[in-house]
Write an enzyme that holds these catalytic residues in place. Structure first.
Site: not given
Ligand SMILES: Nc1nc2c(ncn2[C@@H]2O[C@H](COP(=O)(O)OP(=O)(O)O)[C@@H](O)[C@H]2O)c(=O)[nH]1
Ligand SMILES: [Mg+2]
Length: 257
Positions: A91, A183-185, A73
């Site tokens: 997103y 990825w987000d963190t 993702r």
């Protein structure tokens, strides 16, 4: 402004059509002053997602379907956000667990130049969240670990509802190593470390029981990610903003809220 909405998908033939149609209708009705590109970012689907995605891109001029070679993702988000020349990237998950009505509030701090990144949060007192006990506990435990080990003010780093300015994306996303859920963190900790302004907003969230996340494996991967990032930060990398991000120039480091 030109606004990118990326919708990462993996085997989502059941939800894709209804969700994308809802997003298109929503932005056409509620955000008429902006221009939108809605990108379906698919890597790895083996069901009818590609067929439906391509059909949607023919039906709506604002929708694009993109097939990315490798899974992950985070990889999909990086690729789409870096390829876009929109002013604001965002997103959301295809199940629309986050309430679309909250989207204008999400992009507002970026539109008005108040923040570089805006994130939806399920862990603020004003958030309204329906999700299973297990995920609630894991999410709160992860948030605590994050705040204790990184002294961050961010609570919910993993919510699938985020937006960032094009300038922040171009500076930060190439630094993000993780291609999957961490990825987000990683993006947020790098941002905070380098003085970007992150605004966390309470949202309404209703969990969809149909999940692509292997919870235990993802929790383990996220802890490994935190460990890796901690080592990187200890080496003194990424400690300040090096470039001017916008007309406002470099941002002061974040202080507590
Ligand atoms: N492009 C892409 N999207 C993915 C991948 N894995 C999950 N997704 C999408 O990421 C979003 C969030 O996934 P979901 O299973 O709803 O996560 P949960 O809400 O945390 O259980 C959904 O839109 C998924 O289709 C992947 O490997 N690649
Ligand atoms: Mg979901």
């Amino acid at each position: 402004m030109r606004i990118n909405i990326t919708v990462p998908v993996l085997n989502e033939e059941d939800k894709l059509e209804a969700s994308i149609s809802r997003v298109v209708r929503f932005v056409e009705e509620h955000l008429t002053t902006h221009q939108f590109e809605i990108v379906i970012a698919d890597n790895g689907s083996s069901d009818h997602t590609p067929v439906i995605g391509r059909e949607l891109s023919r039906r709506y001029h604002s929708v694009k379907y993109l097939r990315i070679g490798e899974r992950g993702r985070g990889r999909a988000l990086s690729q789409v956000w870096l390829a876009s020349d929109a002013d604001i990237m965002s997103y959301m998950d295809v199940d629309l667990s986050s309430d679309l009505e909250d989207f204008p509030r999400l992009i507002q701090p970026l539109v008005y130049g108040r923040a570089d990144i805006a994130i939806g949060s399920r862990l603020l007192p004003e958030s309204t969240v329906t999700r299973c006990f297990r995920r609630e506990i894991i999410s709160r435990a992860y948030s605590t670990i994050l705040r204790v080990t990184f002294r961050t003010i961010i609570r919910d780093a993993q919510c699938g509802f985020k937006a960032a300015t094009g300038a922040a994306v171009r500076h930060l996303v190439p630094q993000v190593e993780d291609c999957s859920w961490f990825w987000d963190t990683e993006l947020l900790l790098l941002a905070e470390r380098q003085g970007f302004r992150v605004e966390e907003l309470p949202i309404r969230w209703v969990e969809s029981m149909d999940s692509r996340v292997a919870i235990v494996q993802t929790a383990r991967d996220n802890l490994h990610g935190l460990y890796r990032l901690r080592k990187t930060f200890r080496r003194g990398q990424f400690s300040s903003v090096t470039t001017s991000l916008s007309a406002g120039g470099p941002r002061p480091p974040l202080a507590g809220r």
